[in-house]
Scaffold this active site. Structure first.
Site, mmCIF file in Angstrom:
data_model
loop_
_atom_site.group_PDB
_atom_site.id
_atom_site.type_symbol
_atom_site.label_atom_id
_atom_site.label_comp_id
_atom_site.label_asym_id
_atom_site.label_seq_id
_atom_site.Cartn_x
_atom_site.Cartn_y
_atom_site.Cartn_z
ATOM 1 N N GLY A 1 0.803 -1.213 0.000
ATOM 2 C CA GLY A 1 0.000 0.000 0.000
ATOM 3 C C GLY A 1 0.836 1.263 0.000
ATOM 4 O O GLY A 1 0.334 2.346 -0.305
ATOM 5 N N ASP A 2 2.099 1.164 0.353
ATOM 6 C CA ASP A 2 3.062 2.264 0.262
ATOM 7 C C ASP A 2 3.934 2.137 -0.977
ATOM 8 O O ASP A 2 4.226 3.124 -1.656
ATOM 9 C CB ASP A 2 3.981 2.272 1.482
ATOM 10 N N ILE A 3 4.377 0.932 -1.261
ATOM 11 C CA ILE A 3 5.372 0.736 -2.315
ATOM 12 C C ILE A 3 4.765 0.880 -3.710
ATOM 13 O O ILE A 3 5.396 1.439 -4.614
ATOM 14 C CB ILE A 3 6.067 -0.622 -2.135
ATOM 15 N N THR B 1 3.501 4.592 5.897
ATOM 16 C CA THR B 1 4.190 4.155 7.096
ATOM 17 C C THR B 1 4.871 2.833 6.845
ATOM 18 O O THR B 1 4.865 2.316 5.731
ATOM 19 C CB THR B 1 3.202 4.037 8.278
#
Length: 433
Positions: free
Chosen positions: A190-192, A431
């Site tokens: 979800g970040d990468i 995060t």
């Protein structure tokens, strides 16, 4: 883009050499995006708030790694901030904000992952940035995007990896049991994923800026990015009206396809067509399964999925992964499910130099981190330098932007204004996984 030498004075040979990036990001989503640019030779200047990026203090830590009073230097930070330079600027101070604007004026890309509205509150709205530098590419990573791509009703919601995994759809189709409870994917996808789209968008916009002289606004939503990875469930629902759910370890359209148990671990096997099925059944000594009407075609195997999977499992459970590899390797789509320990000893990753080691200040030791998978025949890419100490390159960077000794002194002390470990001044999206 200005054709600049690398900051060390020696050419790095990367495809993005000469590109200057001002990086205001922290945590994972933004720094991963700027890492991708740095890995390809861009000069990424990491602008940290007093106290530094919070990930400096997130472990694990090698014995002797820098303590909090020195800003911190955890493995998390070391992994995704390699190839960058660090300077501390307090953007809530007049001098710090003025210094940043001066740097932006002659840079190519600005990337940040503040919460919605923070850039405007800092006086760095799009109009101001365009006035400072009409050729600037401004890329942002926010949970639900910014105004350029369409204002979301959730624009003020904080977003982290589980939020984008959940709302982007990938969590809803992931789970150990078909039709069962959803499961978070292990890495911080979800970040990468947004980071990857941000890096791609920034380079695309930079290419346009080089041709037109006009910068652009790259607006990345973390939730949108995860949805883009889930394209299959969108067309499935559009075509059938049925919402896909958790699929277990199998595949809704192919059989056998999934994870199977071996005598010493697990493996994955994917049979995409009947040709590979015939090869597989011959290799395992069950050639009759290739002609049996219940198993000969993919539709028949799906209709008899339980029996098909059982036939495969009976064979794999009686053998180790090494034994299975000797039979199937190079013939059908197969791979052992590897642990980190397996990866460290596997010759593929050694041949591809996917494990790179960097020095860890204060330890006399080195840390292995994952290298970039983006390789080119002529341009160099990958890990060149360790992640920076907090404010390590401040005087060097400011000197390159024409700051005099008096200008630098006017900025005042930067690394002691906030005790390391205190809350960050600005809220960031993204995060740890």
């Amino acid at each position: 883009m200005v054709n600049r030498p690398s900051y060390s004075g020696a050419p790095v040979g990367g495809a993005l050499e000469g590109v200057r990036v001002i990086d205001l990001t922290m945590m994972l989503a933004g720094p991963y995006a700027s890492m991708m640019l740095a890995d390809q030779g861009a000069d990424v200047i990491k602008v940290e708030p007093p106290g530094g990026d919070n990930t400096r203090r997130i472990g694990p830590h090698l014995p002797g790694a820098l303590v909090q009073e020195q800003g911190g230097y955890g493995s998390y930070f070391a992994s995704i901030n390699r190839n960058k330079r660090s300077i501390v600027l307090d953007l809530k101070s007049t001098a710090g904000l003025a210094a940043l604007k001066r740097m932006i004026a002659t840079s190519d890309i600005l990337i940040e992952n503040f919460r919605y509205g923070v850039m405007e509150r800092l006086g760095l709205d799009d109009a101001t940035l365009t006035d400072l530098n009409p050729r600037l590419v401004h890329a942002s990573v926010r949970g639900f995007g910014d105004a350029a791509g369409g204002v979301s009703p959730y624009r003020d919601w904080p977003a982290y990896d589980p939020v984008s995994q959940a709302m982007g759809g990938i969590m809803g189709i992931t789970g150990p049991v078909p039709g069962g409870a959803p499961t978070k994917i292990g890495p911080g996808i979800g970040d990468i994923a947004p980071a990857m789209f941000a890096a791609f968008g920034a380079v695309a916009a930079l290419y346009r800026a080089q041709r037109t002289g006009q910068g652009d606004r790259v607006d990345i939503s973390m939730v949108d990015s995860v949805l883009a990875l889930c394209e299959r469930m969108i067309y499935q629902y559009s075509a059938t009206g049925v919402s896909p759910g958790p699929e277990g370890n199998g595949h809704p359209l192919l059989c056998p396809f999934g994870i199977f148990e071996a005598a010493d671990g697990y493996l994955t096997l994917g049979i995409p067509n009947d040709k590979f099925w015939a090869i597989f059944t011959d290799l395992i000594g069950r050639p009759e399964l290739a002609t049996d009407p219940d198993f000969a075609t993919n539709p028949s195997r799906i209709a008899n999925a339980t029996r098909t999977m059982a036939a495969v499992s009976d064979w794999t459970r009686a053998r180790t992964r090494a034994q299975i590899s000797e039979v199937l390797g190079g013939h059908v789509p197969f791979a052992p499910v590897m642990t980190a320990e397996d990866i460290f000893s596997d010759p593929h990753f050694q041949a591809r130099t996917m494990l790179s080691d960097v020095a860890v200040p204060g330890t006399g030791d080195r840390l292995q981190i994952a290298n970039t998978p983006v390789r080119m025949e002529h341009a160099t890419a990958g890990v060149r330098t360790q992640a920076p100490l907090i404010d390590e390159h401040a005087e060097e960077i400011l000197g390159e932007f024409g700051f005099t000794a008096d200008d630098i002194a006017a900025l005042g002390p930067r690394t002691k204004a906030v005790q390391p470990g205190a809350d960050q001044k600005y809220e960031k999206e993204g995060t740890m996984s």
